[in-house]
Write a protein that holds these residues in place. Structure first.
Motif, PDB file in Angstrom:
ATOM      1  N   GLN A 165       2.338   0.430  -7.565  1.00  0.00           N
ATOM      2  CA  GLN A 165       1.737   0.942  -6.360  1.00  0.00           C
ATOM      3  C   GLN A 165       2.646   0.894  -5.013  1.00  0.00           C
ATOM      4  OE1 GLN A 165       0.236  -1.376  -8.436  1.00  0.00           O
ATOM      5  NE2 GLN A 165      -1.782  -0.363  -8.938  1.00  0.00           N
ATOM      6  N   VAL A 166       3.279  -0.589  -5.094  1.00  0.00           N
ATOM      7  CA  VAL A 166       4.215  -0.681  -3.835  1.00  0.00           C
ATOM      8  C   VAL A 166       5.286   0.043  -3.820  1.00  0.00           C
ATOM      9  CG1 VAL A 166       5.755  -2.434  -2.943  1.00  0.00           C
ATOM     10  CG2 VAL A 166       3.360  -3.114  -3.491  1.00  0.00           C
ATOM     11  N   SER A 167       5.937   0.319  -5.225  1.00  0.00           N
ATOM     12  CA  SER A 167       7.234   0.969  -5.364  1.00  0.00           C
ATOM     13  C   SER A 167       6.863   2.302  -4.842  1.00  0.00           C
ATOM     14  CB  SER A 167       7.743   1.020  -6.785  1.00  0.00           C
ATOM     15  OG  SER A 167       8.588   1.703  -6.885  1.00  0.00           O
ATOM     16  N   LEU A 168       5.755   2.983  -5.199  1.00  0.00           N
ATOM     17  CA  LEU A 168       5.462   4.475  -4.894  1.00  0.00           C
ATOM     18  C   LEU A 168       5.295   4.696  -3.380  1.00  0.00           C
ATOM     19  CD1 LEU A 168       4.871   7.379  -5.382  1.00  0.00           C
ATOM     20  CD2 LEU A 168       2.545   6.810  -6.038  1.00  0.00           C
ATOM     21  N   PHE A 169       4.518   3.610  -2.751  1.00  0.00           N
ATOM     22  CA  PHE A 169       4.176   3.647  -1.338  1.00  0.00           C
ATOM     23  C   PHE A 169       5.404   3.315  -0.576  1.00  0.00           C
ATOM     24  CE2 PHE A 169       2.569   2.040   2.556  1.00  0.00           C
ATOM     25  CZ  PHE A 169       1.682   3.128   2.968  1.00  0.00           C
ATOM     26  N   ARG A 170       6.410   2.566  -0.954  1.00  0.00           N
ATOM     27  CA  ARG A 170       7.661   2.209  -0.148  1.00  0.00           C
ATOM     28  C   ARG A 170       8.409   3.585  -0.075  1.00  0.00           C
ATOM     29  NH1 ARG A 170       9.488  -1.840  -2.915  1.00  0.00           N
ATOM     30  NH2 ARG A 170       8.895  -3.324  -1.179  1.00  0.00           N
ATOM     31  N   SER A 171       8.461   4.319  -1.112  1.00  0.00           N
ATOM     32  CA  SER A 171       9.147   5.466  -1.208  1.00  0.00           C
ATOM     33  C   SER A 171       8.639   6.770  -0.475  1.00  0.00           C
ATOM     34  CB  SER A 171       9.435   5.922  -2.595  1.00  0.00           C
ATOM     35  OG  SER A 171       8.318   6.523  -3.300  1.00  0.00           O
ATOM     36  N   PHE A 172       7.344   6.543  -0.364  1.00  0.00           N
ATOM     37  CA  PHE A 172       6.508   7.362   0.480  1.00  0.00           C
ATOM     38  C   PHE A 172       6.964   7.231   2.057  1.00  0.00           C
ATOM     39  CE2 PHE A 172       1.626   8.544   1.107  1.00  0.00           C
ATOM     40  CZ  PHE A 172       2.136   9.862   1.662  1.00  0.00           C
ATOM     41  N   ILE A 173       6.670   6.137   2.361  1.00  0.00           N
ATOM     42  CA  ILE A 173       6.944   5.733   3.921  1.00  0.00           C
ATOM     43  C   ILE A 173       8.028   5.760   4.259  1.00  0.00           C
ATOM     44  CG2 ILE A 173       4.695   4.359   4.083  1.00  0.00           C
ATOM     45  CD1 ILE A 173       6.566   1.845   4.012  1.00  0.00           C
ATOM     46  N   GLU A 174       9.206   5.771   3.305  1.00  0.00           N
ATOM     47  CA  GLU A 174      10.469   5.908   3.834  1.00  0.00           C
ATOM     48  C   GLU A 174      10.841   7.414   4.132  1.00  0.00           C
ATOM     49  OE1 GLU A 174      13.296   4.005   1.237  1.00  0.00           O
ATOM     50  OE2 GLU A 174      12.399   1.958   1.577  1.00  0.00           O
ATOM     51  N   THR A 175      10.210   8.257   3.545  1.00  0.00           N
ATOM     52  CA  THR A 175      10.648   9.608   3.890  1.00  0.00           C
ATOM     53  C   THR A 175       9.448  10.331   4.553  1.00  0.00           C
ATOM     54  OG1 THR A 175       9.494  10.200   1.762  1.00  0.00           O
ATOM     55  CG2 THR A 175      11.848   9.595   1.656  1.00  0.00           C
ATOM     56  N   GLN A 176       8.434   9.888   4.847  1.00  0.00           N
ATOM     57  CA  GLN A 176       7.235  10.753   5.499  1.00  0.00           C
ATOM     58  C   GLN A 176       6.782   9.701   6.632  1.00  0.00           C
ATOM     59  OE1 GLN A 176       6.700  13.705   4.377  1.00  0.00           O
ATOM     60  NE2 GLN A 176       8.100  13.323   2.668  1.00  0.00           N
ATOM     61  N   LYS A 177       6.274  10.798   7.453  1.00  0.00           N
ATOM     62  CA  LYS A 177       5.945   9.859   8.625  1.00  0.00           C
ATOM     63  C   LYS A 177       4.357  10.191   8.782  1.00  0.00           C
ATOM     64  CE  LYS A 177       9.519  11.622  12.122  1.00  0.00           C
ATOM     65  NZ  LYS A 177       9.756  12.130  13.380  1.00  0.00           N
ATOM     66  N   ILE A 178       3.628  11.328   8.035  1.00  0.00           N
ATOM     67  CA  ILE A 178       2.131  11.507   7.772  1.00  0.00           C
ATOM     68  C   ILE A 178       1.791  11.539   6.517  1.00  0.00           C
ATOM     69  CG2 ILE A 178       0.409  12.781   8.467  1.00  0.00           C
ATOM     70  CD1 ILE A 178       2.383  13.884  10.774  1.00  0.00           C
ATOM     71  N   GLY A 179       0.566  10.790   5.985  1.00  0.00           N
ATOM     72  CA  GLY A 179       0.203  10.917   4.690  1.00  0.00           C
ATOM     73  C   GLY A 179      -1.086  10.098   4.378  1.00  0.00           C
ATOM     74  N   SER A 180      -1.674  10.282   3.400  1.00  0.00           N
ATOM     75  CA  SER A 180      -2.835   9.675   2.876  1.00  0.00           C
ATOM     76  C   SER A 180      -2.750   9.296   1.317  1.00  0.00           C
ATOM     77  CB  SER A 180      -4.099  10.784   3.040  1.00  0.00           C
ATOM     78  OG  SER A 180      -3.608  11.754   2.146  1.00  0.00           O
ATOM     79  N   CYS A 181      -3.266   7.977   1.295  1.00  0.00           N
ATOM     80  CA  CYS A 181      -3.467   7.470  -0.082  1.00  0.00           C
ATOM     81  C   CYS A 181      -4.695   7.036  -0.625  1.00  0.00           C
ATOM     82  CB  CYS A 181      -2.360   6.073  -0.198  1.00  0.00           C
ATOM     83  SG  CYS A 181      -0.632   6.594   0.139  1.00  0.00           S
ATOM     84  N   LEU A 182      -5.123   7.267  -1.893  1.00  0.00           N
ATOM     85  CA  LEU A 182      -6.016   6.501  -2.565  1.00  0.00           C
ATOM     86  C   LEU A 182      -5.948   5.275  -3.296  1.00  0.00           C
ATOM     87  CD1 LEU A 182      -8.858   6.929  -3.568  1.00  0.00           C
ATOM     88  CD2 LEU A 182      -8.098   7.998  -5.551  1.00  0.00           C
ATOM     89  N   ILE A 183      -6.455   4.221  -2.837  1.00  0.00           N
ATOM     90  CA  ILE A 183      -6.422   2.971  -3.473  1.00  0.00           C
ATOM     91  C   ILE A 183      -7.662   2.703  -4.424  1.00  0.00           C
ATOM     92  CG2 ILE A 183      -6.433   0.514  -3.362  1.00  0.00           C
ATOM     93  CD1 ILE A 183      -4.805   0.774  -0.758  1.00  0.00           C
ATOM     94  N   HIS A 184      -7.498   2.497  -5.836  1.00  0.00           N
ATOM     95  CA  HIS A 184      -8.680   2.840  -6.526  1.00  0.00           C
ATOM     96  C   HIS A 184      -8.539   1.753  -7.943  1.00  0.00           C
ATOM     97  CE1 HIS A 184      -6.781   5.702  -9.698  1.00  0.00           C
ATOM     98  NE2 HIS A 184      -5.774   5.556  -8.991  1.00  0.00           N
ATOM     99  N   GLY A 185      -9.790   1.590  -8.269  1.00  0.00           N
ATOM    100  CA  GLY A 185      -9.654   0.555  -9.451  1.00  0.00           C
ATOM    101  C   GLY A 185     -11.097  -0.035  -9.735  1.00  0.00           C
ATOM    102  N   GLU A 186     -11.434  -0.710 -10.854  1.00  0.00           N
ATOM    103  CA  GLU A 186     -12.926  -1.247 -11.038  1.00  0.00           C
ATOM    104  C   GLU A 186     -13.147  -2.427  -9.894  1.00  0.00           C
ATOM    105  OE1 GLU A 186     -13.975  -2.099 -14.884  1.00  0.00           O
ATOM    106  OE2 GLU A 186     -12.728  -0.273 -15.763  1.00  0.00           O
ATOM    107  N   PRO A 187     -14.403  -2.673  -9.762  1.00  0.00           N
ATOM    108  CA  PRO A 187     -14.766  -3.651  -8.788  1.00  0.00           C
ATOM    109  C   PRO A 187     -13.922  -5.174  -8.953  1.00  0.00           C
ATOM    110  CG  PRO A 187     -16.839  -2.598  -9.646  1.00  0.00           C
ATOM    111  CD  PRO A 187     -15.546  -2.358 -10.455  1.00  0.00           C
ATOM    112  N   GLU A 188     -13.498  -5.469  -7.774  1.00  0.00           N
ATOM    113  CA  GLU A 188     -12.717  -6.877  -7.559  1.00  0.00           C
ATOM    114  C   GLU A 188     -11.504  -6.779  -8.390  1.00  0.00           C
ATOM    115  OE1 GLU A 188     -15.283  -9.759  -9.092  1.00  0.00           O
ATOM    116  OE2 GLU A 188     -17.183  -9.219  -7.835  1.00  0.00           O
TER     117      GLU A 188
END
Length: 329
Positions: A139-162
């Protein structure tokens, strides 16, 4: 004193004072500074741009360390300051005079609520080490590449409870340039009444951005973009799994799409400011909804399209305490 020992000291000091876990880029800047490298040399060593390391990472990092270590820290004096600070530490532990002895005494994070009093005997250092064992690498790897190249964006963080959604959110927010000083709006998407859900949503969201009464979502989007002119803006929509799924596409098309459209017509005063939206799913059901979302970035991606981060996996046994704490938040 070698860099690894020095890093343990500074990382614990930063966590105790701010709840922040230093990320990879910040560690790289610290190591490069420890070795006397310039930002250009660090960029070649670690694969970042010099501007990103200096303006987006370094500027905020030295301010953060100044708070954590209790005196002004710069790239030039970092090693000297840390070596002197470390003289007061035993076995790379944070000095009792400067660090809280429990989470209850530490500074609460602005992104999630502090733990309940029954966790007051859970040592900050142990929590820090446990957090590092959470497997958020993908998750961190994908997001890091995301914020280094984009100023605007939206992300879904998802998984089972807890499964650590709040911990991951906190980590990702602090990867965003100016994230520690950002305008952060948290908003719950759970509603009791489904018949008036969307009207209630716009009214309450409008109130969060400073609008009174009922306003169309485009007006709310305008207010968000106005904030973005002078600062990083982070929108956190909690409990997206509790939203009636037939309203999700309406929410995106009537609110997020106008945000993207309006933001393309103006530029913030500081080119490093970001505008990001997080959707948090605590039951793992949203990925089954019919949403326009991608799991990786390519040349066809546009800011209107939701980026679906890798699904969170079950926390290991070593992180059982963290999972229990996540459930109590």
């Amino acid at each position: 004193m070698n860099f690894d020992d020095a890093y343990k000291v500074v990382a614990k000091a930063v966590f105790a004072k701010t709840d922040k876990i230093l990320n990879e880029a910040e560690r790289n800047v610290l190591e490069g500074s420890w070795r006397g490298q310039t930002y250009d040399q660090m960029a070649k060593t670690y694969g970042y741009s010099p501007r990103y390391l200096k303006q987006d990472i370094g500027c905020n990092l030295w301010q953060l360390l100044s708070v954590a270590l209790g005196q002004k820290v710069t790239k030039k004096n970092f090693r000297t300051v840390l070596e002197l600070y470390s003289l007061n530490c035993l076995d790379a532990a944070i000095p009792q005079s400067q660090a809280p002895t429990s989470l209850e005494k530490s500074q609460p994070s602005q992104y999630f609520s502090p733990p309940s009093p029954e966790w007051s005997d859970f040592d900050t250092g142990k929590l820090y080490n446990a957090l590092l064992r959470l497997d958020f690498r993908h998750q961190v790897s994908l997001f890091r590449s995301f914020i280094e190249t984009q100023k605007i964006g939206s992300c879904l963080i998802h998984g089972e409870p807890e499964y650590g959604q709040r911990w991951l959110l906190n980590r990702l927010i602090k990867l965003i340039p100016h994230g520690t000083n950002a305008k952060v709006i948290q908003f719950g998407l759970g509603r009791k009444s489904r018949s008036s859900y969307i009207e209630s949503l716009w009214r309450e969201l409008g109130g969060r951005v400073g609008l009174s009464g009922q306003h169309p979502p485009k007006k709310i989007a305008e207010a968000v973009c106005q904030w973005w002119q002078t600062q990083t803006v982070i929108l956190v929509f909690q409990d997206v799994d509790r939203m009636p799924k037939f309203y999700m596409n309406q929410f995106l098309s009537e609110f997020w799409f106008p945000v993207v459209e309006l933001s393309s017509q103006c530029s913030p005063r500081n080119n490093s400011y970001r505008l990001f939206m997080f959707l948090i799913d605590y039951s793992g059901c949203v990925e089954q909804w019919q949403l326009d979302a991608v799991e990786s970035l390519d040349s066809t991606w546009k800011p209107q399209i939701l980026v679906k981060l890798p699904r969170l996996k079950r926390l290991g046994k070593k992180c059982g305490k963290i999972r229990e704490m996540e459930g109590k938040r």
